[in-house]
Design an enzyme around this catalytic site. Sequence first.
Site, short mmCIF file in Angstrom:
data_model
loop_
_atom_site.label_atom_id
_atom_site.label_comp_id
_atom_site.label_asym_id
_atom_site.label_seq_id
_atom_site.Cartn_x
_atom_site.Cartn_y
_atom_site.Cartn_z
N ASP A 81 2.25 5.23 -11.25
CA ASP A 81 2.87 4.71 -10.03
C ASP A 81 3.70 3.48 -10.37
O ASP A 81 3.67 2.99 -11.50
CB ASP A 81 1.78 4.36 -8.99
CG ASP A 81 2.36 4.27 -7.59
OD1 ASP A 81 3.56 4.53 -7.41
OD2 ASP A 81 1.61 3.92 -6.67
N LYS A 82 4.40 3.02 -9.37
CA LYS A 82 5.24 1.83 -9.51
C LYS A 82 5.01 0.96 -8.30
O LYS A 82 4.73 1.47 -7.20
CB LYS A 82 6.69 2.33 -9.62
CG LYS A 82 7.78 1.37 -9.31
CD LYS A 82 8.19 1.42 -7.86
CE LYS A 82 9.10 0.24 -7.56
NZ LYS A 82 9.36 0.10 -6.11
N HIS A 83 5.11 -0.36 -8.45
CA HIS A 83 5.02 -1.23 -7.28
C HIS A 83 5.96 -2.41 -7.46
O HIS A 83 6.11 -2.94 -8.56
CB HIS A 83 3.59 -1.74 -7.10
CG HIS A 83 3.31 -2.20 -5.70
ND1 HIS A 83 2.98 -1.33 -4.68
CD2 HIS A 83 3.33 -3.43 -5.14
CE1 HIS A 83 2.79 -2.02 -3.56
NE2 HIS A 83 3.01 -3.29 -3.81
N SER A 84 6.57 -2.81 -6.37
CA SER A 84 7.46 -3.97 -6.41
C SER A 84 6.76 -5.16 -5.78
O SER A 84 5.96 -4.99 -4.86
CB SER A 84 8.74 -3.62 -5.64
OG SER A 84 9.33 -4.79 -5.13
N THR A 121 8.03 -0.33 2.38
CA THR A 121 8.34 1.10 2.32
C THR A 121 7.73 1.86 3.50
O THR A 121 8.35 2.79 4.03
CB THR A 121 7.78 1.67 0.99
OG1 THR A 121 8.36 0.92 -0.07
CG2 THR A 121 8.12 3.13 0.81
N LYS A 188 -5.06 -2.32 -4.52
CA LYS A 188 -4.80 -0.97 -3.99
C LYS A 188 -4.35 0.00 -5.09
O LYS A 188 -4.78 1.15 -5.14
CB LYS A 188 -3.88 -0.96 -2.79
CG LYS A 188 -2.61 -1.69 -2.85
CD LYS A 188 -1.86 -1.56 -1.51
CE LYS A 188 -0.60 -2.39 -1.50
NZ LYS A 188 -0.84 -3.83 -1.50
N LYS A 189 -3.50 -0.49 -5.99
CA LYS A 189 -2.97 0.43 -7.02
C LYS A 189 -4.09 0.97 -7.91
O LYS A 189 -4.07 2.12 -8.31
CB LYS A 189 -1.92 -0.29 -7.87
CG LYS A 189 -0.65 -0.58 -7.11
CD LYS A 189 0.20 0.66 -6.93
CE LYS A 189 1.00 0.61 -5.66
NZ LYS A 189 1.99 1.64 -5.50
N1 URA Z 1 3.21 -6.15 -2.44
C1 URA Z 1 1.90 -6.06 -2.11
O1 URA Z 1 1.34 -4.97 -2.04
N2 URA Z 1 1.22 -7.18 -1.87
C2 URA Z 1 1.78 -8.40 -1.95
O2 URA Z 1 1.10 -9.37 -1.74
C3 URA Z 1 3.15 -8.49 -2.28
C4 URA Z 1 3.85 -7.34 -2.54
#
Ligand code: URA
Length: 433
Positions: A81-84, A121, A188-189
């Site tokens: 996965d990817k997260h910003s 998103t 969460k990730k």
């Molecule tokens: N994205 C998140 O899921 N949490 C944050 O605190 C900032 C960006």
Amino acid sequence: MKTPVEVIEIKKRGENIAQRDLEDFLAGYMQGSVADYQMSAFLMAACIKGLSEEEVVTITSCIKESGNCRPKENFGKPVIDKHSTGGVGDKPTIVLLPLLASMGVLVPTLAGRGLGHTGGTVDKLEAIPGLKQQYSWADAQKLLERNGAAFLTQSDDIARLDKRLYALRDVTGTVDSIGLITSSILGKKLSEELDGLVLDVKYGSGAFMPTYEDAQSLASLLMKVSTFMGTEAKVLLTDMNEPLGEWAGNGVEVMEALMMLRGKAVERRFYEVTISLAEAMYQLAFPTDSRNVRERLVARLQSGKAYEKFLDIITAQGVAKETADNLDEILAPPELIGVVRSDRAGYVSEVNAHALGTLLIKMGAGRRVLSDGIDHKPGLRFLKKRGDKVDSGEALMEVYASKEIELPHISEIYTITDEDVKLPPYVNSLEKS
Ligand code: URA
């Protein structure tokens, strides 16, 4: 056991909270013995005094454990996965998920709503009527088995603690803490049971980390905690000193992402950041298959396969076929209500992306208080970006809104200078920085 006030006061003094006390405090919040106002006080103290690495690991684990984790059945695919860390106009996830799924990667993306002045998103995708994003892991697995990807978010079954903290931080000015951001993202990730995670750490006026150095600190902490908790992570640092792409809002950003998914031309920086993230995800998924990755990703977009996958994903998540066939109409912006024009000739040297995010909230595209609903329609269109030459009176930005709003003065958003500006690279890797 410490009372909630004692825990808050320890953090107010800038001291370390013992693991057990912090766990009890967070569990108390979930059970109702710690009130929202006490949690808000704790979050503010954490923002001002900082969190130790041990505290960040504790909060991350509590978020992960506050719901279930994805069952470990991977359907024979690498799970990436990817997260910003958040920005304005930040839409690559909408492209990456179907694109990577169309190439054999399992992408169980848990995304968030708008946070502070940045968009989310989940809010953006809600512009598509019928799209359901809150699932239990058991139901999400069925979607993943079918399509290789799902647009998901925190729910009563998944990262419940982050669901509540995230919403509270959004409206209490407690987002921009390196420790809170790290635990929110990783909590969460890591419940996705990933083989690898790509982190897009943003810096600049539209990000939570204004300077490159702050973003490096956030990136290092994210890497450290992720590695400590057993998930390989790769970080890209990307520039957020102006909105990403041509559009910012909710529905309008989905519309722009769909252009890229259909292989159409999009704004250069949005394209480059998205393709770089896609490459990083693919390399984590298939480390020994490094030949022509970029070319193959681009071919997927141009062949329409990535867009087909997007349609499969959203229809599996509740969107009617008729809606999926009419996305352009549904996502189109409302009326053009104003244009911001340059008051002199020169070059666009700075854009205040934070002010633009705040403007979008005033237009109804984000929340001011917990109970606020969102207007998915309003949008800003950027006709000129940093480095562009402009004439006096030339249009810089168009404002599309469902109601009249007071337009900002150009000086609140754009800086126009005589000299051309040197633009930073689109993407930096943590190793190179
Ligand atoms: N994205 C998140 O899921 N949490 C944050 O605190 C900032 C960006």
